[in-house]
Every structure is written in C-alpha cells, then in structure tokens.
Design a protein around this motif. Structure first.
Motif, PDB file in Angstrom:
ATOM      1  N   GLY A 262       0.772  -1.175   0.186  1.00 32.34           N
ATOM      2  CA  GLY A 262       0.124  -0.007   0.028  1.00 32.34           C
ATOM      3  C   GLY A 262       1.078   1.258   0.162  1.00 32.34           C
ATOM      4  O   GLY A 262       2.010   1.358  -0.401  1.00 32.34           O
ATOM      5  N   ASP A 263       0.226   2.373   0.417  1.00 32.27           N
ATOM      6  CA  ASP A 263       1.233   3.615   0.628  1.00 32.27           C
ATOM      7  C   ASP A 263       1.829   3.780   1.838  1.00 32.27           C
ATOM      8  O   ASP A 263       2.760   4.817   2.047  1.00 32.27           O
ATOM      9  CB  ASP A 263       0.048   4.886   0.481  1.00 32.27           C
ATOM     10  CG  ASP A 263      -0.831   4.780  -0.893  1.00 32.27           C
ATOM     11  OD1 ASP A 263      -0.016   4.109  -1.954  1.00 32.27           O
ATOM     12  OD2 ASP A 263      -1.794   5.163  -0.981  1.00 32.27           O
ATOM     13  N   ARG A 264       1.542   2.900   2.839  1.00 27.84           N
ATOM     14  CA  ARG A 264       2.191   3.353   4.322  1.00 27.84           C
ATOM     15  C   ARG A 264       3.334   2.478   4.475  1.00 27.84           C
ATOM     16  O   ARG A 264       4.198   2.873   5.307  1.00 27.84           O
ATOM     17  CB  ARG A 264       1.150   2.965   5.198  1.00 27.84           C
ATOM     18  CG  ARG A 264       0.072   4.217   5.276  1.00 27.84           C
ATOM     19  CD  ARG A 264      -0.987   3.678   6.416  1.00 27.84           C
ATOM     20  NE  ARG A 264      -0.200   3.752   7.902  1.00 27.84           N
ATOM     21  CZ  ARG A 264      -0.847   3.545   8.895  1.00 27.84           C
ATOM     22  NH1 ARG A 264      -2.070   3.181   8.805  1.00 27.84           N
ATOM     23  NH2 ARG A 264      -0.061   3.903   9.975  1.00 27.84           N
ATOM     24  N   TYR A 265       3.403   1.165   3.921  1.00 23.87           N
ATOM     25  CA  TYR A 265       4.353   0.209   4.453  1.00 23.87           C
ATOM     26  C   TYR A 265       5.283  -0.425   3.301  1.00 23.87           C
ATOM     27  O   TYR A 265       4.749  -0.548   2.355  1.00 23.87           O
ATOM     28  CB  TYR A 265       3.869  -1.031   5.148  1.00 23.87           C
ATOM     29  CG  TYR A 265       2.777  -0.567   6.143  1.00 23.87           C
ATOM     30  CD1 TYR A 265       3.472  -0.056   7.350  1.00 23.87           C
ATOM     31  CD2 TYR A 265       1.348  -0.820   6.311  1.00 23.87           C
ATOM     32  CE1 TYR A 265       2.251   0.467   8.425  1.00 23.87           C
ATOM     33  CE2 TYR A 265       0.574  -0.527   7.140  1.00 23.87           C
ATOM     34  CZ  TYR A 265       0.987   0.230   8.310  1.00 23.87           C
ATOM     35  OH  TYR A 265       0.072   0.201   9.235  1.00 23.87           O
ATOM     36  N   VAL A 266       6.662  -0.570   3.722  1.00 20.25           N
ATOM     37  CA  VAL A 266       7.464  -1.283   3.071  1.00 20.25           C
ATOM     38  C   VAL A 266       8.166  -2.126   3.780  1.00 20.25           C
ATOM     39  O   VAL A 266       8.969  -1.781   4.750  1.00 20.25           O
ATOM     40  CB  VAL A 266       8.481  -0.331   2.246  1.00 20.25           C
ATOM     41  CG1 VAL A 266       9.522  -0.943   1.407  1.00 20.25           C
ATOM     42  CG2 VAL A 266       7.804   0.809   1.435  1.00 20.25           C
ATOM     43  N   SER A 267       8.162  -3.584   3.412  1.00 19.93           N
ATOM     44  CA  SER A 267       8.666  -4.573   4.153  1.00 19.93           C
ATOM     45  C   SER A 267      10.412  -4.420   3.913  1.00 19.93           C
ATOM     46  O   SER A 267      10.455  -4.458   2.399  1.00 19.93           O
ATOM     47  CB  SER A 267       8.041  -5.710   3.679  1.00 19.93           C
ATOM     48  OG  SER A 267       8.419  -6.309   2.536  1.00 19.93           O
ATOM     49  N   ASP A 268      11.034  -4.948   4.638  1.00 21.13           N
ATOM     50  CA  ASP A 268      12.533  -5.120   4.285  1.00 21.13           C
ATOM     51  C   ASP A 268      12.701  -6.362   3.126  1.00 21.13           C
ATOM     52  O   ASP A 268      13.319  -6.221   2.175  1.00 21.13           O
ATOM     53  CB  ASP A 268      13.357  -5.318   5.417  1.00 21.13           C
ATOM     54  CG  ASP A 268      13.298  -4.287   6.400  1.00 21.13           C
ATOM     55  OD1 ASP A 268      13.293  -2.896   5.917  1.00 21.13           O
ATOM     56  OD2 ASP A 268      13.475  -4.277   7.539  1.00 21.13           O
ATOM     57  N   PHE A 269      12.029  -7.384   3.518  1.00 18.33           N
ATOM     58  CA  PHE A 269      12.167  -8.629   2.671  1.00 18.33           C
ATOM     59  C   PHE A 269      10.808  -9.339   2.922  1.00 18.33           C
ATOM     60  O   PHE A 269      10.272  -9.468   3.959  1.00 18.33           O
ATOM     61  CB  PHE A 269      13.290  -9.534   2.890  1.00 18.33           C
ATOM     62  CG  PHE A 269      14.511  -8.953   2.468  1.00 18.33           C
ATOM     63  CD1 PHE A 269      15.351  -9.232   1.226  1.00 18.33           C
ATOM     64  CD2 PHE A 269      15.245  -8.274   3.450  1.00 18.33           C
ATOM     65  CE1 PHE A 269      16.640  -8.706   0.861  1.00 18.33           C
ATOM     66  CE2 PHE A 269      16.615  -7.797   3.235  1.00 18.33           C
ATOM     67  CZ  PHE A 269      17.079  -7.887   1.993  1.00 18.33           C
ATOM     68  N   LEU A 270      10.476  -9.903   1.880  1.00 14.08           N
ATOM     69  CA  LEU A 270       9.501 -10.930   2.016  1.00 14.08           C
ATOM     70  C   LEU A 270      10.012 -12.569   1.426  1.00 14.08           C
ATOM     71  O   LEU A 270      10.431 -12.322   0.080  1.00 14.08           O
ATOM     72  CB  LEU A 270       8.194 -10.663   1.240  1.00 14.08           C
ATOM     73  CG  LEU A 270       7.350  -9.565   1.719  1.00 14.08           C
ATOM     74  CD1 LEU A 270       5.948  -9.436   0.827  1.00 14.08           C
ATOM     75  CD2 LEU A 270       6.939  -9.839   3.128  1.00 14.08           C
ATOM     76  N   ILE A 271      10.100 -13.539   1.818  1.00 13.11           N
ATOM     77  CA  ILE A 271      10.557 -14.510   1.312  1.00 13.11           C
ATOM     78  C   ILE A 271       9.291 -15.647   1.197  1.00 13.11           C
ATOM     79  O   ILE A 271       8.455 -15.717   2.045  1.00 13.11           O
ATOM     80  CB  ILE A 271      11.370 -15.300   2.561  1.00 13.11           C
ATOM     81  CG1 ILE A 271      12.455 -14.384   2.871  1.00 13.11           C
ATOM     82  CG2 ILE A 271      12.250 -16.669   1.867  1.00 13.11           C
ATOM     83  CD1 ILE A 271      13.290 -14.797   3.954  1.00 13.11           C
TER      84      ILE A 271
END
Length: 399
Positions: A262-271
C-alpha cells in the motif's frame, strides 16, 4: 479467452443472430434447401446438418419434449426472440441452436444494460441461497459474455443475474469492494496452492543456490562495520541466498526485497518458500546489528525490538484489509504469514530467550541475531531444516 471491453464481446455474440453466413447460404443454395435471410447462424448450421444427416450418415438427434421447449421459450421471451413452435423445431440439435441464440441475445441485452468494466463490483444472488447477495469485482469478460471476478476459483456470473453494478466513483463502490474482497478470500480454502502462472510472477527473485563463502564473508564484514540497518539491507539484497537458506523450500525459494504494501508500508524482505504443502510467505524485518533485544536494566523488550514486532503486526493488519489485491503480486500470501526479525549480535547479557519463545509461540514471529544468520550460511552444506521446522519443535533455537 477473455476480453476487457464489453462492447467487443457483445458485438461478437451479436453475429450469432445476425443471419446465415455466406458459406451457409452458398451451401443451402447448392443443396436447394430453403433458408430464410433472418435465420440465426447456429440455427442455420443445425438445419443444414439435419438435411445432410442421412446422406452423410451423421448422428441423428432425438426429438424434444415439452419441458425442454418451455425452457427455450422462457429464455427467448426475455428479449422478445421469436422461435418456431415445438413441432417445427423437431430435433434437439435444432433446439440447442435456438437456445444458443436466445442465451446470446439475453447476454447482449444485459451487457448493454450494465456496460460492465474491469473494476466494477457486481452484486448477484448467491447460488442455493436466493436471500443472500454475492459480490464480485470484475477482472475480465469471457467471450461468452460471462463476467469473471477477481480471486479466481471459478468466481463469475452471467450478466442477467446481476441485480446491481457499482462503478468506481459510485457512493457504494468502496463498501461493496471490501465485501467482494472478503468473499473471495473466504472462498479460497487453500491459498498456498498456487499455479505455475502465479509462480512465474516471482521468477526474477528466485534463489537458485545455497550461500557461498563470498556471501558469508560479505555478511560478516557488514556485521562488524555497520552501525545502522541500511548496510545490512544492502548486503542481503546483494546476497539473497543468506536469507533463502534459513527457510525450508524443497521446490523453490524466492526472496523479494523492499516490497511496498500500500502507501504506508515497505517490508525489508518477503520470502516465499514452496514445499509439498504449497507456497508459504515470511515477513522479514531488519534492525541494526548494534541494537539490543532487551533493555540492559530490566531485560524486557527493547524499544527497537518492540518497534520491529509492531512493524510485522502492522503488515499483517494491512494484509487483512488488502489480501486479494496483495495476492496479485504475492500469490498465496496469507494474513498470518510468519514473521522473522533479525537484529543485534549474540551476547550472553542479551539472550532474550523467554521473549523469543513467547513471540514464536503466540505471534509466529521468530527473533534472531545476525550471528545466527551467519552461522546458518556457514553450515549451508549440511542438512538445514529451515525456520518452518521450528513450529514442530524439531529445531533447537540456539543452534
């Protein structure tokens, strides 16, 4: 095949009741078989087959009964289609041809009524539950005129069953969109069973090998020199095998950095890891290697660790609301995707074992150090179960 333009679909269906084709008229003239100029294309084909059945030894179709004709008559009446009387229709092949025409006319009529577009929300009656509504967000239109909904699993509806259509910008669109997403998610009993087409979306992030000595040396150097999170993000983006190595995935592992939610979050990584059970996702949050897991004085969670835990919980909350659109790029992801926090270094004064155990059991969040990650990389040649096995108690937390 599917379309996104309802008018093209309607035009294609309209050819069915536009009259005999040139080839059909030429054949009827050659065989001296009368053919009215307004005979629908499928019916013209059935009439020609009926005339040629005996000389060509084609399969002869049985006659029709009254209920069959009554059903055809009811569909035809919806658009004022004139059909022959039962005795004139004769065979079931001709009746089926008339039904194809009647259904096409009805479909075109309702496509013109609705003018459906991708993104619209269709409200229909639930099958076997006529007192309940069913919601679907249109993703495409089949050439037969059927509306296909986001979420797959055969979620679709014929235009004549749609009792309300909400377009983006309509007052009720957002509320109905939320219901459509909820419904699609609830109907997907096995989101982990992804298709080859869905897996292809992840191709660029697939990790084909285990960590090398180069990967481990790069990580070790970053651990010794970094004073903030960013250098750790960079080294793991450049050496994704280090993260892939700690997840069980006998049929493939994919490591995606910096995934925007979305517009609020950015995950460091998704595995993503694929086993015989399907595709499983892990949410990864990094913190600085200089941060502690606990407060020095009371051994409770440090503010940094608390922030990391909250981050993963925030991502899960976002997934609850946006699960269906998230699966468009993250196939098979679920709201309870397992979490992994990597921060700090190993320190006998900062073991936080009880805190780790509690969050692993209660929140499905693993809390580990960069030394743990390095040790896993250096042991890559041995049999490494992966984090998934911690759920069954097969893996010692402090290895």
């Amino acid at each position: 095949m599917t379309e996104t333009n309802w008018q093209l679909v309607a035009d294609g269906l309209g050819h069915l009741f536009a009259g005999p084709t040139a080839e059909q008229l030429a054949l009827s003239d050659a065989l001296v078989i009368p053919m009215a100029a307004n005979t629908p294309t499928p019916v013209a084909g059935a009439l020609l087959r009926a005339q040629l059945a005996k000389p060509l030894r084609l399969r002869e179709h049985p006659g029709i009964d009254e209920p069959e004709y009554d059903y055809l008559a009811s569909v035809a009446a919806e658009t004022g289609l004139h059909i022959p009387v039962q005795e004139e229709i004769g065979s079931r092949d001709v009746l089926n041809a008339w039904l194809e025409v009647a259904w096409a006319r009805r479909t075109v009529h309702h496509l013109e009524r609705l003018r459906p577009e991708v993104g619209d929300i269709a409200v229909t009656v639930k099958r076997r539950k006529p007192d309940e509504d069913r919601y679907g967000q249109i993703s495409s239109i089949s050439l037969s005129g059927r509306l296909n909904f986001r979420g797959g699993l055969g979620r679709r509806a014929w235009p004549h069953t749609v009792k309300h259509l909400a377009k983006p910008g309509d007052a009720d669109h957002d509320d109905l969109l939320a219901k459509a997403r909820e419904e699609a998610t609830a109907e997907d009993r096995h989101p982990e069973r992804v298709t080859h087409r869905e897996l292809a979306l992840l191709d660029r992030w697939k990790v084909p090998r285990r960590p090398s000595l180069v990967d481990c040396r790069a990580l070790h150097e970053a651990m010794d020199n970094a004073t903030e999170e960013r250098p750790m993000q960079v080294v793991l983006e450049n050496h994704p095998a280090l993260l892939a190595n700690v997840i069980a995935g006998h049929h493939g592992i994919w490591v995606r950095p910096q995934v925007r939610l979305g517009d609020r979050y950015v995950s460091d990584f998704l595995i993503a890891s694929r086993t015989s059970a399907g595709l499983r996702w892990h949410l990864v949050e990094l913190e600085s290697p200089t941060e502690r897991l606990t407060n020095p004085g009371n051994q409770r969670e440090s503010p940094t660790l608390r922030h990391a835990i909250d981050q993963i919980q925030d991502w899960r909350e976002w997934l609850k609301v946006n699960l269906l659109p998230a699966r468009a790029t993250l196939p098979g992801i679920t709201v309870d995707a397992r979490g992994l926090i990597i921060m700090g270094r190993e320190d006998v004064t900062d073991s936080a074992r009880e805190i780790r155990d509690r969050h692993s059991a209660n929140d499905r969040i693993e809390i580990q150090t960069y030394d743990w990650l390095l040790r896993a990389g250096l042991s890559a040649d041995s049999t490494l179960p992966g984090l998934l096995d911690t759920e069954t108690g097969d893996l010692d937390r402090d290895w």
